[in-house]
Design an enzyme around this catalytic site. Structure first.
Site, PDB file in Angstrom:
ATOM      1  N   LYS A  50       6.753   3.720  16.498  1.00  0.00           N
ATOM      2  CA  LYS A  50       7.639   2.710  15.916  1.00  0.00           C
ATOM      3  C   LYS A  50       8.094   1.727  16.988  1.00  0.00           C
ATOM      4  O   LYS A  50       8.347   2.121  18.139  1.00  0.00           O
ATOM      5  CB  LYS A  50       8.849   3.395  15.280  1.00  0.00           C
ATOM      6  CG  LYS A  50       8.494   4.337  14.134  1.00  0.00           C
ATOM      7  CD  LYS A  50       7.943   3.587  12.940  1.00  0.00           C
ATOM      8  CE  LYS A  50       7.609   4.529  11.792  1.00  0.00           C
ATOM      9  NZ  LYS A  50       7.172   3.814  10.583  1.00  0.00           N
ATOM     10  N   ASP A 104       4.473  -0.068  14.512  1.00  0.00           N
ATOM     11  CA  ASP A 104       5.075  -0.321  13.191  1.00  0.00           C
ATOM     12  C   ASP A 104       6.515  -0.786  13.370  1.00  0.00           C
ATOM     13  O   ASP A 104       7.342  -0.049  13.900  1.00  0.00           O
ATOM     14  CB  ASP A 104       5.028   0.977  12.372  1.00  0.00           C
ATOM     15  CG  ASP A 104       5.513   0.789  10.943  1.00  0.00           C
ATOM     16  OD1 ASP A 104       5.937  -0.329  10.586  1.00  0.00           O
ATOM     17  OD2 ASP A 104       5.459   1.772  10.180  1.00  0.00           O
ATOM     18  N   GLU A 143       2.905  -1.041   2.364  1.00  0.00           N
ATOM     19  CA  GLU A 143       3.688   0.080   1.856  1.00  0.00           C
ATOM     20  C   GLU A 143       4.889  -0.352   1.030  1.00  0.00           C
ATOM     21  O   GLU A 143       5.437   0.455   0.276  1.00  0.00           O
ATOM     22  CB  GLU A 143       4.140   0.987   3.009  1.00  0.00           C
ATOM     23  CG  GLU A 143       5.169   0.370   3.929  1.00  0.00           C
ATOM     24  CD  GLU A 143       5.605   1.332   5.040  1.00  0.00           C
ATOM     25  OE1 GLU A 143       4.859   1.439   6.015  1.00  0.00           O
ATOM     26  OE2 GLU A 143       6.655   1.966   4.898  1.00  0.00           O
ATOM     27  N   HIS A 201      -0.724   3.979   3.048  1.00  0.00           N
ATOM     28  CA  HIS A 201       0.560   4.509   3.500  1.00  0.00           C
ATOM     29  C   HIS A 201       0.845   5.771   2.697  1.00  0.00           C
ATOM     30  O   HIS A 201       0.484   5.869   1.533  1.00  0.00           O
ATOM     31  CB  HIS A 201       1.669   3.486   3.262  1.00  0.00           C
ATOM     32  CG  HIS A 201       3.035   4.013   3.534  1.00  0.00           C
ATOM     33  ND1 HIS A 201       3.900   4.415   2.525  1.00  0.00           N
ATOM     34  CD2 HIS A 201       3.682   4.224   4.694  1.00  0.00           C
ATOM     35  CE1 HIS A 201       5.034   4.829   3.077  1.00  0.00           C
ATOM     36  NE2 HIS A 201       4.927   4.735   4.384  1.00  0.00           N
ATOM     37  N   GLU A 211       2.146  -3.250  12.421  1.00  0.00           N
ATOM     38  CA  GLU A 211       2.455  -2.968  11.013  1.00  0.00           C
ATOM     39  C   GLU A 211       3.808  -3.532  10.614  1.00  0.00           C
ATOM     40  O   GLU A 211       4.779  -3.401  11.356  1.00  0.00           O
ATOM     41  CB  GLU A 211       2.410  -1.447  10.799  1.00  0.00           C
ATOM     42  CG  GLU A 211       2.675  -0.994   9.366  1.00  0.00           C
ATOM     43  CD  GLU A 211       2.419   0.507   9.208  1.00  0.00           C
ATOM     44  OE1 GLU A 211       1.475   1.028   9.850  1.00  0.00           O
ATOM     45  OE2 GLU A 211       3.175   1.162   8.457  1.00  0.00           O
ATOM     46  N   ASP A 262       0.020   2.140  -1.454  1.00  0.00           N
ATOM     47  CA  ASP A 262       0.618   3.468  -1.592  1.00  0.00           C
ATOM     48  C   ASP A 262       0.732   3.795  -3.079  1.00  0.00           C
ATOM     49  O   ASP A 262       1.342   3.026  -3.830  1.00  0.00           O
ATOM     50  CB  ASP A 262       2.005   3.488  -0.928  1.00  0.00           C
ATOM     51  CG  ASP A 262       2.547   4.898  -0.765  1.00  0.00           C
ATOM     52  OD1 ASP A 262       2.280   5.741  -1.645  1.00  0.00           O
ATOM     53  OD2 ASP A 262       3.228   5.155   0.237  1.00  0.00           O
TER      54      ASP A 262
HETATM   55 MG    MG Z   1       5.027   1.852   8.036  1.00  0.00          MG
END
Ligand code: MG
Length: 370
Positions: free
Chosen positions: A174, A203, A255, A305, A229, A278
């Site tokens: 992240k 992400d 997502e 996702h 992301e 997703d």
């Molecule tokens: Mg993500």
């Protein structure tokens, strides 16, 4: 085969080490509000959404599924799932009030449960019903070592363990820290620890402004990052298009998109490179398939996702030609009768009939305690 009853279910599973955080959320549990669809054959289909375990909202989702969509399903044959999806989505009073959000999440859970029933009725795992093969290689990448609240040492040691002990060849970390230099320092440490062969994804969970995303995005290429992301506001096609033109690193997103038409707009604009539909955000497998076909027609990889914690998506990846890579997060595995299995960094094709989201007896007993 007729549907006789819909039963509400809400599961709340604890996340790793009691709490994880990304740039926009900190959670202690993963929520799986959903339905069991009962039939006159005795077969039961299970389908769930994926949430941050906020009980009042999870109740709205299951109430919508059972009380709003439920009466439209009683007496229907669950194997006619695509026709039922059209009936529930575009030809129902629910469409008038919600083409996204809670109503769409509820429809997603129902659609998954219907596909689960169709596969169980055929006595096949979903991937086989849909024409896939267990010989296909579906690689897993792991997100569970890269949380933003892990201190640097934990981040590095977790990523090392995922690669050296667990056999993953790709991990996601992240970003979106208050100070971007923190992100770069963490990324540099992970790259140094893992070497050049391991793929690293990043992400930002939609946190950054466009200029901040451009500034951070331009640095990611130094660390050979596979994708950036959700760099900025989830629904903003234009911002992602401009970012894609400004940086070298490919963009991943999807997502947070509810509708196939949203994916069409991002893809057509050149605003996404790795497409991440997703089944729990789109209205289930039926709509997911439309998005996967669309992405594939643009030669874009489909990397779902995992709001379902990969239980359903693994089946789809063993079928769809656009899928070779799938996220793995372990939070629901103790709650599922047939949890996803990873071997040497790859998914093992499930053998049990159905779509893979049948809870254990113990999980079902906890419902009343939520
Ligand atoms: Mg993500």
């Amino acid at each position: 085969m007729k549907i006789t009853r819909l039963q509400p279910i809400i599961l709340h599973a604890p996340v790793t080490r009691g709490g994880i955080a990304d740039s926009t959320h900190a959670i202690s549990h993963w929520g799986a509000p959903g339905v069991a669809i009962h039939t006159d054959t005795g077969l039961v289909g299970y389908g769930f959404s994926g949430t941050h375990a906020h009980l009042p909202t999870d109740k709205l989702i299951v109430e919508c599924a059972v009380d709003s969509y439920g009466p439209l399903l009683i007496g229907e044959d669950p194997r006619e799932v695509r026709a039922l999806w059209e009936k529930l989505h575009k030809h129902s009073p629910i469409y008038w009030v919600g083409r996204a959000g809670i109503t769409h999440l509820a429809l997603g859970a129902i659609d998954i449960a219907l596909w689960d029933l169709k596969a169980k009725a055929a006595g096949l795992p979903l991937w086989k019903l849909l024409g896939g093969t267990a010989t296909k290689r579906v690689e897993a990448y792991n997100t569970d070592g890269g949380w933003l609240n892990w201190p640097l040492e934990t981040l590095v040691s977790d990523c090392r363990r995922l690669v050296e002990t667990d056999g993953y060849r790709a991990v996601k970390i992240k970003v979106g820290s208050p100070n971007p230099s923190t992100d770069l320092r963490r990324l540099e440490a992970v790259r140094a620890a893992l070497g050049l062969e391991i793929r690293i994804m990043t992400d930002a969970n939609g946190k950054l402004t466009l200029p901040d995303a451009i500034r951070l995005g331009r640095r990611l290429a130094e660390f050979d990052v596979v994708w950036f992301e959700e760099p900025t506001t989830f629904d903003d096609v234009l911002a992602h298009q401009r970012l894609a033109e400004a940086i070298e690193t490919p963009i991943a997103l999807g997502e947070q998109l509810y509708l196939a038409h949203q994916f069409r707009d991002f893809i057509h604009a050149g605003a996404v490179h790795y497409v991440q539909p997703d089944v729990v955000r789109l209205a289930g497998i039926t709509e997911w398939w439309q998005v996967a076909d669309l992405a594939h027609s643009y030669s874009l990889p489909v990397v779902p996702h995992v709001g379902d914690m990969c239980q359903v998506h693994q089946h789809l990846c063993f079928v769809h030609p656009g899928c070779a890579l799938l996220e793995y997060i372990p939070w629901l595995r103790d709650w599922m009768r047939h949890p996803a299995q990873i071997r040497d960094g790859h998914f093992v094709a499930p053998e049990a009939p159905g779509a893979g989201m049948e809870p254990t007896e113990e999980a079902l007993r906890t419902i009343n305690r939520v």
